[in-house]
Design an enzyme around this catalytic site. Structure first.
Site, PDB file in Angstrom:
ATOM      1  N   GLY A 178       0.864  -1.178   0.000  1.00  0.00           N
ATOM      2  CA  GLY A 178       0.000   0.000   0.000  1.00  0.00           C
ATOM      3  C   GLY A 178       0.893   1.218   0.000  1.00  0.00           C
ATOM      4  CG  ASP A 179      -0.337   5.275  -0.856  1.00  0.00           C
ATOM      5  OD1 ASP A 179      -0.905   4.705   0.102  1.00  0.00           O
ATOM      6  OD2 ASP A 179      -0.638   6.429  -1.225  1.00  0.00           O
ATOM      7  CB  THR A 180       1.168   5.500   3.555  1.00  0.00           C
ATOM      8  OG1 THR A 180       0.096   4.590   3.883  1.00  0.00           O
ATOM      9  CG2 THR A 180       0.587   6.749   2.911  1.00  0.00           C
ATOM     10  CG  ASN A 184       4.321   0.211  -0.977  1.00  0.00           C
ATOM     11  OD1 ASN A 184       4.088  -0.825  -0.362  1.00  0.00           O
ATOM     12  ND2 ASN A 184       3.710   0.515  -2.102  1.00  0.00           N
ATOM     13  CE1 TYR A 189      -6.141  -1.063  -5.371  1.00  0.00           C
ATOM     14  CE2 TYR A 189      -7.017  -0.630  -7.557  1.00  0.00           C
ATOM     15  CZ  TYR A 189      -5.988  -0.550  -6.650  1.00  0.00           C
ATOM     16  OH  TYR A 189      -4.797   0.030  -7.010  1.00  0.00           O
ATOM     17  NE  ARG A 224      -8.792   0.861  -0.952  1.00  0.00           N
ATOM     18  CZ  ARG A 224      -8.073   1.147  -2.033  1.00  0.00           C
ATOM     19  NH1 ARG A 224      -8.628   1.101  -3.227  1.00  0.00           N
ATOM     20  NH2 ARG A 224      -6.800   1.485  -1.912  1.00  0.00           N
ATOM     21  NE  ARG A 278      -3.698   4.030  -7.149  1.00  0.00           N
ATOM     22  CZ  ARG A 278      -2.491   4.566  -7.260  1.00  0.00           C
ATOM     23  NH1 ARG A 278      -2.368   5.818  -7.663  1.00  0.00           N
ATOM     24  NH2 ARG A 278      -1.413   3.864  -6.974  1.00  0.00           N
ATOM     25  N   GLY A 284       6.816   6.386  -6.789  1.00  0.00           N
ATOM     26  CA  GLY A 284       6.586   7.569  -5.962  1.00  0.00           C
ATOM     27  C   GLY A 284       6.735   7.297  -4.480  1.00  0.00           C
ATOM     28  CG  ASP A 285       4.381   4.292  -2.949  1.00  0.00           C
ATOM     29  OD1 ASP A 285       3.719   5.338  -3.105  1.00  0.00           O
ATOM     30  OD2 ASP A 285       3.950   3.166  -3.256  1.00  0.00           O
TER      31      ASP A 285
END
Length: 308
Positions: free
Chosen positions: A28-30, A32, A100, A102, A166, A257-258
């Protein structure tokens, strides 16, 4: 001990392993970003992750994985009637697509308990979140969430915001634009991507993107341009361009980006100059996209940053 905290959603990841089989992981982005931060910061920095998970077996396995990676999970909130989200990666002709699930994700309820949120953010020297963190929350709870970040910032925390877009997670383009501005006003450091800013705001130049976030009160803005140069601005010293280093073979752009965010924030946390931190961030992202998947352990050792 200094303390870094990333906050957001970590999910179960299913990636193709061949013969119709899938490999399970967690990403998951944060998360990572926290994973890379742990590898680049010394032990004098604690690295933690805050989110909400369930009390089911997969939630427990996710937490065990984080702890095995030396990421502190003491700020994680557990909800008995929820679980964690899941996404599946499919690849066709070298292009990745994502599906996804969720619906019962506990992370969507991060803005409901302000007492927990304030406690999770308290005592942190640096906090990192993203537009995905905001997008999964109900509209009113985004305000509560950003209010908690503002209180942590007032207590002295440096807050970093990745404008990771997203569009399908947001109610509308208008809500997405408002959410990004709310996140930016809460932050010291803003990390936009020019290609996304072009789509959402119609920017013609990266300077326009930089100016938007500078005007929201950020002290540092780094406008990423994929394989292009980095446009960097700091309130004390103004704008400058950091030339890109060409990557010959791009295998997988997941977490570019992460990892960039981690390289930049880790450099600043170590007391490196902004330019050196930015170059290290670009170098790390360049190594990550030459590997497969979001979490590429060997990438850290190739950029001149000492592992923790």
């Amino acid at each position: 001990m200094s303390a870094f905290l990333a906050i957001g959603e970590c999910m179960v990841e299913l990636s193709e392993a061949g013969d119709g089989l899938y490999r399970r992981g967690f990403a998951g982005d944060t998360f990572n970003t926290a994973w890379y931060m742990r590898r680049m910061l010394p032990e004098s920095w604690g690295v933690g992750y805050a989110t909400c998970v369930g009390e089911d077996a997969i939630s427990q396995e996710m937490l065990a994985y984080m702890e095995g990676e030396r990421i502190d999970t003491s700020a994680v909130r557990r909800l008995p009637d929820a679980t964690v989200g899941l996404y599946m990666i499919s690849v066709e002709d070298g292009e990745r697509s994502f599906s996804y699930w969720r619906g019962q994700s506990a992370a969507k309820r991060m803005g409901q308990d302000l007492k927990w949120l304030d406690a999770a953010l308290k005592g942190r020297d640096m906090i990192h979140f993203s537009a995905i963190t905001l997008a999964i929350l109900p509209a009113k709870e985004r305000e509560y969430f950003c209010g908690a970040l503002a209180r942590a910032r007032a207590r002295g925390a440096i807050v970093a915001f990745d404008t990771n877009l997203r569009p399908k997670l947001w109610e509308s383009p208008e809500a997405m634009r408002a959410g990004l501005m709310m996140g930016a006003r809460t932050s010291d450091i803003v990390l936009p991507s020019f290609d996304e800013e072009q789509v959402l705001f119609g920017d013609e130049t990266p300077e326009q993107s930089l100016e938007r976030y500078r005007a929201q009160g950020a002290d540092l803005v780094a406008v990423k341009q994929g394989p292009g140069d980095l446009l960097l601005w700091q309130r004390e010293s103004g704008a400058r361009v950091i030339p890109a280093t060409k990557v010959e073979t791009v295998v997988d752009t997941t977490a570019a980006g992460d990892s960039f965010a981690a390289g930049l924030l880790a450099g600043l946390a170590r007391g490196k100059t902004l330019e050196d931190s930015a170059r290290a961030a670009m170098a790390l992202a360049g190594q990550v996209i030459q590997g497969r998947g979001a979490l590429v352990a060997e990438a850290v050792n190739k950029v001149g940053l000492e592992p923790a």
